[in-house]
Motif scaffolding. Structure first.
Motif, PDB file in Angstrom:
ATOM      1  N   PHE A   9      -9.026  -0.182   8.817  1.00 17.13           N
ATOM      2  CA  PHE A   9      -8.683  -0.090  10.229  1.00 17.13           C
ATOM      3  C   PHE A   9      -8.016  -1.385  10.708  1.00 17.13           C
ATOM      4  N   GLY A  10      -7.356  -1.285  11.861  1.00 21.44           N
ATOM      5  CA  GLY A  10      -6.661  -2.436  12.418  1.00 21.44           C
ATOM      6  C   GLY A  10      -5.457  -2.841  11.600  1.00 21.44           C
ATOM      7  N   ARG A  11      -4.792  -1.853  10.983  1.00 23.88           N
ATOM      8  CA  ARG A  11      -3.669  -2.134  10.086  1.00 23.88           C
ATOM      9  C   ARG A  11      -2.401  -1.491  10.639  1.00 23.88           C
ATOM     10  N   ALA A  12      -1.660  -2.221  11.463  1.00 20.60           N
ATOM     11  CA  ALA A  12      -0.419  -1.727  12.043  1.00 20.60           C
ATOM     12  C   ALA A  12       0.740  -2.020  11.100  1.00 20.60           C
ATOM     13  N   CYS A  13       1.407  -0.988  10.622  1.00 18.42           N
ATOM     14  CA  CYS A  13       2.552  -1.151   9.722  1.00 18.42           C
ATOM     15  C   CYS A  13       3.725  -1.746  10.491  1.00 18.42           C
ATOM     16  N   THR A  14       4.374  -2.731   9.870  1.00 15.36           N
ATOM     17  CA  THR A  14       5.553  -3.343  10.488  1.00 15.36           C
ATOM     18  C   THR A  14       6.830  -3.094   9.688  1.00 15.36           C
ATOM     19  N   SER A  15       6.706  -2.874   8.384  1.00 14.91           N
ATOM     20  CA  SER A  15       7.911  -2.617   7.584  1.00 14.91           C
ATOM     21  C   SER A  15       7.532  -1.986   6.250  1.00 14.91           C
ATOM     22  N   VAL A  16       8.508  -1.302   5.650  1.00 19.00           N
ATOM     23  CA  VAL A  16       8.378  -0.749   4.302  1.00 19.00           C
ATOM     24  C   VAL A  16       9.622  -1.160   3.528  1.00 19.00           C
ATOM     25  N   THR A  17       9.430  -1.805   2.398  1.00 14.51           N
ATOM     26  CA  THR A  17      10.541  -2.293   1.582  1.00 14.51           C
ATOM     27  C   THR A  17      10.467  -1.654   0.203  1.00 14.51           C
ATOM     28  N   GLU A  18      11.565  -1.057  -0.231  1.00 15.76           N
ATOM     29  CA  GLU A  18      11.612  -0.482  -1.570  1.00 15.76           C
ATOM     30  C   GLU A  18      11.995  -1.565  -2.577  1.00 15.76           C
ATOM     31  N   THR A  19      11.221  -1.659  -3.655  1.00 18.23           N
ATOM     32  CA  THR A  19      11.478  -2.635  -4.718  1.00 18.23           C
ATOM     33  C   THR A  19      11.483  -1.913  -6.062  1.00 18.23           C
ATOM     34  N   PRO A  20      12.024  -2.536  -7.108  1.00 17.66           N
ATOM     35  CA  PRO A  20      12.044  -1.884  -8.431  1.00 17.66           C
ATOM     36  C   PRO A  20      10.649  -1.521  -8.939  1.00 17.66           C
ATOM     37  N   SER A  21       9.634  -2.235  -8.493  1.00 21.92           N
ATOM     38  CA  SER A  21       8.271  -1.959  -8.972  1.00 21.92           C
ATOM     39  C   SER A  21       7.466  -1.109  -7.996  1.00 21.92           C
ATOM     40  N   GLY A  22       8.134  -0.557  -6.977  1.00 23.33           N
ATOM     41  CA  GLY A  22       7.444   0.312  -6.040  1.00 23.33           C
ATOM     42  C   GLY A  22       7.572  -0.182  -4.617  1.00 23.33           C
ATOM     43  N   VAL A  27       6.731  -1.590  -0.912  1.00 25.91           N
ATOM     44  CA  VAL A  27       5.791  -2.574  -0.373  1.00 25.91           C
ATOM     45  C   VAL A  27       5.687  -2.359   1.133  1.00 25.91           C
ATOM     46  N   VAL A  28       4.460  -2.223   1.618  1.00 33.37           N
ATOM     47  CA  VAL A  28       4.203  -2.029   3.045  1.00 33.37           C
ATOM     48  C   VAL A  28       3.651  -3.329   3.611  1.00 33.37           C
ATOM     49  N   ALA A  29       4.261  -3.812   4.697  1.00 32.19           N
ATOM     50  CA  ALA A  29       3.783  -5.016   5.376  1.00 32.19           C
ATOM     51  C   ALA A  29       3.065  -4.621   6.664  1.00 32.19           C
ATOM     52  N   PHE A  30       2.040  -5.408   7.029  1.00 37.70           N
ATOM     53  CA  PHE A  30       1.224  -5.114   8.199  1.00 37.70           C
ATOM     54  C   PHE A  30       1.243  -6.290   9.171  1.00 37.70           C
ATOM     55  N   ALA A  31       0.871  -5.989  10.413  1.00 40.00           N
ATOM     56  CA  ALA A  31       0.935  -6.993  11.468  1.00 40.00           C
ATOM     57  C   ALA A  31      -0.013  -8.153  11.231  1.00 40.00           C
ATOM     58  N   ASP A  32      -1.060  -7.951  10.413  1.00 43.49           N
ATOM     59  CA  ASP A  32      -1.998  -9.041  10.146  1.00 43.49           C
ATOM     60  C   ASP A  32      -1.508  -9.992   9.061  1.00 43.49           C
ATOM     61  N   GLY A  33      -0.277  -9.774   8.564  1.00 42.46           N
ATOM     62  CA  GLY A  33       0.316 -10.655   7.567  1.00 42.46           C
ATOM     63  C   GLY A  33       0.126 -10.203   6.138  1.00 42.46           C
ATOM     64  N   GLU A  34      -0.717  -9.236   5.898  1.00 47.27           N
ATOM     65  CA  GLU A  34      -0.933  -8.727   4.551  1.00 47.27           C
ATOM     66  C   GLU A  34       0.148  -7.731   4.179  1.00 47.27           C
ATOM     67  N   SER A  35       0.289  -7.494   2.875  1.00 54.03           N
ATOM     68  CA  SER A  35       1.196  -6.466   2.376  1.00 54.03           C
ATOM     69  C   SER A  35       0.554  -5.777   1.188  1.00 54.03           C
ATOM     70  N   VAL A  36       0.985  -4.557   0.923  1.00 57.60           N
ATOM     71  CA  VAL A  36       0.415  -3.734  -0.144  1.00 57.60           C
ATOM     72  C   VAL A  36       1.558  -3.088  -0.915  1.00 57.60           C
ATOM     73  N   ARG A  37       1.480  -3.140  -2.245  1.00 52.22           N
ATOM     74  CA  ARG A  37       2.429  -2.437  -3.102  1.00 52.22           C
ATOM     75  C   ARG A  37       1.763  -1.156  -3.606  1.00 52.22           C
ATOM     76  N   ALA A  38       2.517  -0.066  -3.705  1.00 52.33           N
ATOM     77  CA  ALA A  38       1.946   1.210  -4.113  1.00 52.33           C
ATOM     78  C   ALA A  38       2.921   1.966  -5.000  1.00 52.33           C
ATOM     79  N   ASP A  39       2.398   2.953  -5.715  1.00 54.20           N
ATOM     80  CA  ASP A  39       3.270   3.851  -6.489  1.00 54.20           C
ATOM     81  C   ASP A  39       4.047   4.768  -5.562  1.00 54.20           C
ATOM     82  N   ALA A  40       3.421   5.157  -4.446  1.00 53.61           N
ATOM     83  CA  ALA A  40       4.069   6.014  -3.456  1.00 53.61           C
ATOM     84  C   ALA A  40       3.503   5.684  -2.082  1.00 53.61           C
ATOM     85  N   VAL A  41       4.338   5.787  -1.061  1.00 55.52           N
ATOM     86  CA  VAL A  41       3.938   5.520   0.317  1.00 55.52           C
ATOM     87  C   VAL A  41       4.254   6.757   1.156  1.00 55.52           C
ATOM     88  N   VAL A  42       3.289   7.155   1.962  1.00 57.52           N
ATOM     89  CA  VAL A  42       3.462   8.312   2.844  1.00 57.52           C
ATOM     90  C   VAL A  42       3.251   7.854   4.277  1.00 57.52           C
TER      91      VAL A  42
END
Length: 377
Positions: free
Chosen positions: A109-122, A124-139
């Motif tokens: 919770f408390g995870r506001a998405c700010t951007s989604v960037t496509e990279t060769p390895s999958g 990457v979703v960035a969040f307002a709290d400064g964290e980012s997550v890489r995934a196989d797929a993003v929905v």
């Protein structure tokens, strides 16, 4: 809601899932959801105990402002024809049921998405709290103002239609709360509807023109009484008598385009983020649940593991035509008046019931798959 449903389906099939929710906790407010046979079929396939939720609906009576009945939609007959119930469910109850089927650590919770960037390895979703997550797929299941949709396709084409619903979920001292029959009362440019939602609660709302930028009145109840106070329909009068400002929430109607391919690479969309449209035919939540079911199916199996992006395109192709039809059919002017040529009451009832059953079948991927013997693994 759609994101939790998808997570429920994928988690049950061995996928590692992570749901990132902007809110600080699971949303327990809001009103209710009308689940038609396609929505209940999708939930059942995803392992949700549907009969434990809300209230089964058996009929919807269409009335004039003076309370005269024009026709009745036989929802029990539609359920029998399509094989799944029609139910009215408090939104909070459905969210809790979906979340209960997930590992505790799956929802953050408390995870506001700010951007989604496509990279060769999958992606990457960035969040307002400064964290980012890489995934196989993003929905992106982030609603009509979807950040993920914006990241994929640029400036949003979602626009308000000039209508709004004022809605609430409250107890009412009326036989409506204890039965299985709802009503729609209509006049040109105005509508009131109410449906029993279980546990003594009634989901009720008023639809009326409400242009973009029109300020919310200090007292929504006073506004509704001014616009509907001359109606003699007993259900409408009961609602207006017991309505409280603090129970009401405005819901502007919006519409956006439905792209033939609404994702790109290993990123896709679900629910209102993919196909935003007005609530006129009650299909918003149902189409989101259909998406969750179809995407669970597309991402199951070795083909999806080898090429997630291709699996997402299969999902989009499977859902496009029916979601686009639901969007096109949800134009307010076309459906709110339930136009009927002169005919007997029994003929009007049969026509209304048959037309709506045909509509539900025509916008449903999960019901078509069921007839073809396709099931989730």
């Amino acid at each position: 809601m759609g994101g939790l449903a998808l997570a429920r389906g994928l988690s049950a099939r061995g996928h590692e899932v992570s749901v990132h929710e902007r809110a600080a906790e699971l949303r327990r407010g809001g009103a209710g959801l009308s689940l038609y046979p396609n929505g209940t079929a999708a939930l059942e396939a995803l392992g949700v105990d549907v009969p434990s939720l809300g209230r089964r609906l058996d009929a919807m009576v269409v009335r004039t402002p003076d309370g005269r009945e024009r026709s009745t939609m036989d929802l029990a007959a539609i359920a029998a024809r399509l094989g799944h119930d029609v139910r009215q469910v408090p939104r909070r109850d459905l969210l809790e049921a979906l979340a209960a089927g997930l590992p505790e650590e799956a929802v953050r919770f408390g995870r506001a998405c700010t951007s989604v960037t496509e990279t060769p390895s999958g992606p990457v979703v960035a969040f307002a709290d400064g964290e980012s997550v890489r995934a196989d797929a993003v929905v992106g299941a982030d609603g009509v103002r979807s950040v993920v949709r914006r990241e994929l396709w640029g400036a949003s084409d979602v626009r308000e239609t000039g209508w709004a619903s004022w809605l609430a979920l409250t107890p009412l001292p009326d036989a409506l709360a204890d039965g299985g029959t709802g009503f729609i009362t209509q006049a040109p440019g105005r509508m009131c509807s109410a449906l029993p939602a279980g546990d003594g609660l009634v989901q009720w709302w008023f639809d009326l023109p409400w242009g973009p930028g029109v300020p919310v009145p200090d007292s929504p109840v006073a506004e509704l009484r001014a616009r509907f106070g001359d109606w003699a329909d007993p259900g409408v009068r009961t609602i207006l008598e017991h309505a409280r400002d603090e129970d009401l929430s405005p819901f502007p109607h919006v519409r956006g385009g439905v792209r033939r391919g609404w994702g790109r690479g290993a990123v896709t969309l679900l629910g209102d983020a993919a196909h935003p449209f007005p609530p006129s035919t009650g299909q918003g939540a149902n189409q989101a649940l259909e998406d969750a079911w179809a995407l669970t199916l597309a991402l199951s199996g070795p083909r999806a593991q080898a090429d997630p992006a291709a699996a997402l395109r299969r999902y989009e192709r499977a859902r496009y035509r029916r979601a686009a039809l639901a969007s096109a059919a949800s134009g307010l002017e076309a459906v709110q008046q339930f136009p009927m040529p002169p005919m007997s009451r029994s003929a009007a009832d049969r026509l209304l019931t048959g037309q709506f059953a045909l509509y539900i079948r025509s916008v449903s991927t999960v019901l078509a798959a069921g007839r073809a013997g396709v099931r989730l693994p």
